[in-house]
Design a protein around this motif. Structure first.
Motif, PDB file in Angstrom:
ATOM      1  N   LEU A 184       0.817  -1.211   0.000  1.00  0.00           N
ATOM      2  CA  LEU A 184       0.000   0.000   0.000  1.00  0.00           C
ATOM      3  C   LEU A 184       0.856   1.268   0.000  1.00  0.00           C
ATOM      4  CD1 LEU A 184      -2.833  -1.144   2.396  1.00  0.00           C
ATOM      5  CD2 LEU A 184      -2.964  -0.816  -0.080  1.00  0.00           C
ATOM      6  N   ARG A 185       1.998   1.234   0.679  1.00  0.00           N
ATOM      7  CA  ARG A 185       2.912   2.380   0.647  1.00  0.00           C
ATOM      8  C   ARG A 185       3.459   2.590  -0.765  1.00  0.00           C
ATOM      9  NH1 ARG A 185       5.230   4.239   5.651  1.00  0.00           N
ATOM     10  NH2 ARG A 185       4.229   3.181   7.377  1.00  0.00           N
ATOM     11  N   ALA A 193       0.809   6.798  -6.747  1.00  0.00           N
ATOM     12  CA  ALA A 193      -0.295   7.748  -6.898  1.00  0.00           C
ATOM     13  C   ALA A 193       0.202   9.171  -6.685  1.00  0.00           C
ATOM     14  CB  ALA A 193      -1.414   7.424  -5.917  1.00  0.00           C
ATOM     15  N   GLU A 194       1.110   9.362  -5.736  1.00  0.00           N
ATOM     16  CA  GLU A 194       1.648  10.697  -5.459  1.00  0.00           C
ATOM     17  C   GLU A 194       2.354  11.248  -6.693  1.00  0.00           C
ATOM     18  OE1 GLU A 194       4.496  12.836  -2.121  1.00  0.00           O
ATOM     19  OE2 GLU A 194       4.737  10.711  -2.518  1.00  0.00           O
ATOM     20  N   ARG A 195       3.059  10.384  -7.415  1.00  0.00           N
ATOM     21  CA  ARG A 195       3.779  10.836  -8.605  1.00  0.00           C
ATOM     22  C   ARG A 195       2.849  11.048  -9.794  1.00  0.00           C
ATOM     23  NH1 ARG A 195       7.409   6.329  -7.147  1.00  0.00           N
ATOM     24  NH2 ARG A 195       8.875   7.198  -5.679  1.00  0.00           N
ATOM     25  N   ALA A 196       1.773  10.274  -9.859  1.00  0.00           N
ATOM     26  CA  ALA A 196       0.909  10.295 -11.033  1.00  0.00           C
ATOM     27  C   ALA A 196      -0.161  11.386 -10.984  1.00  0.00           C
ATOM     28  CB  ALA A 196       0.241   8.933 -11.201  1.00  0.00           C
ATOM     29  N   ILE A 197      -0.589  11.769  -9.800  1.00  0.00           N
ATOM     30  CA  ILE A 197      -1.694  12.722  -9.663  1.00  0.00           C
ATOM     31  C   ILE A 197      -1.130  14.125  -9.466  1.00  0.00           C
ATOM     32  CG2 ILE A 197      -3.681  13.377  -8.268  1.00  0.00           C
ATOM     33  CD1 ILE A 197      -3.990  10.441  -7.525  1.00  0.00           C
ATOM     34  N   TRP A 248      -3.566  18.377  -1.496  1.00  0.00           N
ATOM     35  CA  TRP A 248      -3.418  17.249  -0.579  1.00  0.00           C
ATOM     36  C   TRP A 248      -2.143  16.499  -0.901  1.00  0.00           C
ATOM     37  CZ3 TRP A 248      -3.143  11.989  -1.679  1.00  0.00           C
ATOM     38  CH2 TRP A 248      -3.193  11.140  -0.573  1.00  0.00           C
ATOM     39  N   THR A 249      -1.420  16.125   0.118  1.00  0.00           N
ATOM     40  CA  THR A 249      -0.252  15.266  -0.060  1.00  0.00           C
ATOM     41  C   THR A 249      -0.390  14.085   0.881  1.00  0.00           C
ATOM     42  OG1 THR A 249       0.999  16.536   1.565  1.00  0.00           O
ATOM     43  CG2 THR A 249       1.323  17.133  -0.742  1.00  0.00           C
TER      44      THR A 249
END
Length: 78
Positions: free
Chosen positions: A50-51, A57-61, A69-70
């Motif tokens: 999950l991490r 997701a952090e890199r893609a969005i 939001w982070t």
């Protein structure tokens, strides 16, 4: 004429303890045939996966899409 009914937002999780944490522990242990070490290993592997998904997701969005939001990789202390 009656006053307007004030609607309250639905909570993300109900106030009742669902799912019951004790039941979840028993379910995890039963899944692993009561082998606590195997259950812990499986849960740690799930956390790692999950991490990794969160990092992807952090890199893609984009920041605009998430409105600033982070993700946090560590949860708040209980």
């Amino acid at each position: 004429m009656q006053p307007a009914k004030i609607l309250q937002p639905e909570p993300a999780w109900p106030d009742t303890a669902w799912p019951d944490p004790a039941w979840e522990v028993e379910a995890v242990l039963a899944w692993h045939d009561d082998n606590a070490k195997a259950a812990i290993r499986s849960l740690l592997d799930d956390c790692k996966h999950l991490r990794q998904q969160l990092a992807l997701a952090e890199r893609a969005i984009s920041r605009g899409m998430t409105r600033g939001w982070t993700p946090r990789y560590e949860r708040d202390a209980l």
